[in-house]
Design a protein around this motif. Sequence first.
Motif, PDB file in Angstrom:
ATOM      1  N   ASN B  87      26.336  38.006   0.466  1.00 60.51           N
ATOM      2  CA  ASN B  87      27.763  37.875   0.199  1.00 60.51           C
ATOM      3  C   ASN B  87      28.512  37.088   1.267  1.00 60.51           C
ATOM      4  O   ASN B  87      29.445  36.351   0.944  1.00 60.51           O
ATOM      5  CB  ASN B  87      28.399  39.254  -0.009  1.00 60.51           C
ATOM      6  CG  ASN B  87      28.032  39.806  -1.366  1.00 60.51           C
ATOM      7  OD1 ASN B  87      28.559  39.364  -2.370  1.00 60.51           O
ATOM      8  ND2 ASN B  87      27.087  40.739  -1.408  1.00 60.51           N
ATOM      9  N   SER B  88      28.109  37.242   2.513  1.00 61.96           N
ATOM     10  CA  SER B  88      28.771  36.439   3.548  1.00 61.96           C
ATOM     11  C   SER B  88      28.482  34.966   3.308  1.00 61.96           C
ATOM     12  O   SER B  88      29.372  34.120   3.376  1.00 61.96           O
ATOM     13  CB  SER B  88      28.328  36.868   4.951  1.00 61.96           C
ATOM     14  OG  SER B  88      26.920  36.855   5.042  1.00 61.96           O
ATOM     15  N   TYR B  89      27.235  34.669   2.995  1.00 58.54           N
ATOM     16  CA  TYR B  89      26.831  33.286   2.776  1.00 58.54           C
ATOM     17  C   TYR B  89      27.535  32.701   1.544  1.00 58.54           C
ATOM     18  O   TYR B  89      28.176  31.659   1.619  1.00 58.54           O
ATOM     19  CB  TYR B  89      25.312  33.226   2.581  1.00 58.54           C
ATOM     20  CG  TYR B  89      24.735  31.832   2.657  1.00 58.54           C
ATOM     21  CD1 TYR B  89      24.253  31.321   3.857  1.00 58.54           C
ATOM     22  CD2 TYR B  89      24.666  31.021   1.528  1.00 58.54           C
ATOM     23  CE1 TYR B  89      23.718  30.052   3.940  1.00 58.54           C
ATOM     24  CE2 TYR B  89      24.135  29.738   1.608  1.00 58.54           C
ATOM     25  CZ  TYR B  89      23.650  29.265   2.810  1.00 58.54           C
ATOM     26  OH  TYR B  89      23.122  28.004   2.892  1.00 58.54           O
ATOM     27  N   SER B 116      37.988  24.818  15.099  1.00 56.78           N
ATOM     28  CA  SER B 116      37.399  26.152  15.253  1.00 56.78           C
ATOM     29  C   SER B 116      38.177  27.179  14.417  1.00 56.78           C
ATOM     30  O   SER B 116      37.617  28.168  13.946  1.00 56.78           O
ATOM     31  CB  SER B 116      37.382  26.572  16.724  1.00 56.78           C
ATOM     32  OG  SER B 116      38.697  26.610  17.217  1.00 56.78           O
ATOM     33  N   VAL B 117      39.476  26.929  14.224  1.00 57.63           N
ATOM     34  CA  VAL B 117      40.288  27.848  13.421  1.00 57.63           C
ATOM     35  C   VAL B 117      39.847  27.777  11.960  1.00 57.63           C
ATOM     36  O   VAL B 117      39.753  28.806  11.278  1.00 57.63           O
ATOM     37  CB  VAL B 117      41.797  27.512  13.565  1.00 57.63           C
ATOM     38  CG1 VAL B 117      42.634  28.320  12.594  1.00 57.63           C
ATOM     39  CG2 VAL B 117      42.249  27.760  14.989  1.00 57.63           C
ATOM     40  N   ILE B 118      39.551  26.568  11.504  1.00 54.85           N
ATOM     41  CA  ILE B 118      39.084  26.410  10.120  1.00 54.85           C
ATOM     42  C   ILE B 118      37.781  27.194   9.946  1.00 54.85           C
ATOM     43  O   ILE B 118      37.624  27.967   8.994  1.00 54.85           O
ATOM     44  CB  ILE B 118      38.862  24.912   9.786  1.00 54.85           C
ATOM     45  CG1 ILE B 118      40.194  24.154   9.881  1.00 54.85           C
ATOM     46  CG2 ILE B 118      38.238  24.748   8.396  1.00 54.85           C
ATOM     47  CD1 ILE B 118      40.092  22.652   9.686  1.00 54.85           C
ATOM     48  N   LEU B 119      36.870  27.016  10.893  1.00 52.76           N
ATOM     49  CA  LEU B 119      35.582  27.708  10.802  1.00 52.76           C
ATOM     50  C   LEU B 119      35.775  29.234  10.876  1.00 52.76           C
ATOM     51  O   LEU B 119      35.225  29.978  10.053  1.00 52.76           O
ATOM     52  CB  LEU B 119      34.650  27.204  11.927  1.00 52.76           C
ATOM     53  CG  LEU B 119      33.269  27.847  12.040  1.00 52.76           C
ATOM     54  CD1 LEU B 119      32.503  27.780  10.736  1.00 52.76           C
ATOM     55  CD2 LEU B 119      32.462  27.161  13.142  1.00 52.76           C
ATOM     56  N   MET B 123      34.941  32.038   8.121  1.00 52.72           N
ATOM     57  CA  MET B 123      34.018  33.120   8.501  1.00 52.72           C
ATOM     58  C   MET B 123      34.639  34.485   8.231  1.00 52.72           C
ATOM     59  O   MET B 123      33.972  35.407   7.744  1.00 52.72           O
ATOM     60  CB  MET B 123      33.669  33.020   9.996  1.00 52.72           C
ATOM     61  CG  MET B 123      32.629  31.971  10.335  1.00 52.72           C
ATOM     62  SD  MET B 123      32.476  31.792  12.123  1.00 52.72           S
ATOM     63  CE  MET B 123      31.840  33.400  12.601  1.00 52.72           C
ATOM     64  N   ALA B 124      35.935  34.601   8.536  1.00 53.63           N
ATOM     65  CA  ALA B 124      36.612  35.892   8.341  1.00 53.63           C
ATOM     66  C   ALA B 124      36.554  36.303   6.870  1.00 53.63           C
ATOM     67  O   ALA B 124      36.340  37.479   6.551  1.00 53.63           O
ATOM     68  CB  ALA B 124      38.063  35.799   8.814  1.00 53.63           C
TER      69      ALA B 124
END
Lengths: 314, 276
Positions: B87-89, B116-119, B123-124
Amino acid sequence: MSRSPSALEIRNLSKTYGDGTEALQGIDLDVEDGEFFGLLGPNGAGKSTTIGIITSLVNKTGGTVRCFGIDLDQDQAGVKQQIGLVPQEFNFNQFEHPLQIVMQQAGYYGIPRKLARRRTEKYLRQMGLWDKRTTKARMLSGGMKRRLMIARALVHEPRLLILDEPTAGVDIELRRATWALLEEVNQQGTTVILTTHYLEEAEALCRHIAIIDQGRIVENTDKKSLLAKLNIETFVLDLQSPAPADLGLDGYHHCLTDATTLEIDIARDRSLNDVFYLLSCQNIEVTSMRNKANRLEELFVNLVEPNKDLKGQS
Amino acid sequence: MSEATAPGVIQDSRLRANLVGLQTLVIKEVTRLLRIWPQTIVPPVITTTLYYIIFGKIIGSRVGEMGGVPYIEFIVPGLVMMSVINNSYSNVVSSFFSAKFQRNVEEMLISPMHNSVILLGLMAGGMTRAMLIGSIVLLVSMFFVETLSIYSIPLTLSVALLTAALFSIGGFINALLARKFDDVAIIPTFVLTPLTYLGGVFYSIALLPQPWETISRFNPIVYMVSAFRYGILKDRLSPELIDINIGVAFAAICVFIILLFSTAMWMLNRGIGLRA
């Protein structure tokens, strides 16, 4: 007194794509603060590449870009903060609604949610979209989608607004409304750069025009000077009754496209009264008159066509 | 911004602006996964429930005990981790690729938000979905096991969070490289699923004959599944079926996160898959 920096200062900007296409061949461009600037050119001339580089969507190959004195290479975020972009194609999430789309864009620019909410309301109202704020974007009409993109571009109140073909495929009424809106935005102090295929649009709005063709700037001057370069204009005259074979227009290049429609080329240094006088002498009455083509369009064709021929020969 | 503004003030205001950007992205991602809950939440829960019924109850009752615990209890941590990984992926790969496909990724790219904010924002979203589904899968397991006791909640939670972070970055890289929707399914189908199934979800790699046991130790998912199982069953599972050293497992996950995060940032900064 020190001069305020240009809204945009481009030097020797070049772009070669991976497949070897040279989209930009070292262009220079200056856009003054507060200007309404038109960037014109045929398809594939390099307009969108130029805009892509300015807005960091395309990596440049060489050259420099400065926006209000901030160098793109040294402070990309600083440059981005100054710019609002209205792209040519709809590029918002079609499943979100205008409120979400504009609020999110405000958030990406670091505007706190309370203020973002106020600004979103302000610009959605200005664009006539407040009533549609919770309608899914894909349900909006084409014109509403265009206005949504303008609202989205304005929400962080950029100093430079770039619009890539903002009225493509838009009906005349909406086009005129968009023009009025852009003029208002410009009058409030925002520098506007517009690319368009509608040369009538550039002529109506822009005070300064650059023409780009095959990755080179082929003309870059204020609109008045540009139009002054146009030596001959073609007029279309509608005649009340079928014209005789001899119209008595010696010295004027002219032709009849049908029995009651006359096309005539008139040099800028000659008076239209002379033509009317000659026609009157033949008892020919003119009921109406118009430019055959938009003046800028004629000039545009003159500037771009020779390059097209060269391209065809190479 | 005034030309006379001090550099420190600029940095401070940019940090705050980036935090607002991160908050915006997190809200957007969580809203998205909740909006499309029939696609994001229901299917993984149904699939895992079927695993509990088939492998846990029907087949598991014939398997008996595994390392001192009923087989169904042995596979609960594996199935939770499988949900976390998948699910994370899939959340990040589908969300970011859709944004690329619809070109609304440009909204982020033209903004002054740091890459890095986009990433981190994406990720969040992936981690939220992973933890949500993982929790539901764990709760569903209570209908099938007699007692569900967790040896260490902090340990279990941290392994799940780190694993979700790792695979969220994996999904992000996949989305960057993908050119069409088919490319989104290649890695999950041909890499992720085999590695997960062979990563000790349904068995302990200690049960494998050589050289398969040694080969399995090169599968990073073994460390995540085993560390998670350690966090839940450590006090009840036979020591010989604890496949890994917990310290090594944490170190391995952290190293993978650092490597993948650096790769994703390098790709973002160069505009790979995003900028011409």
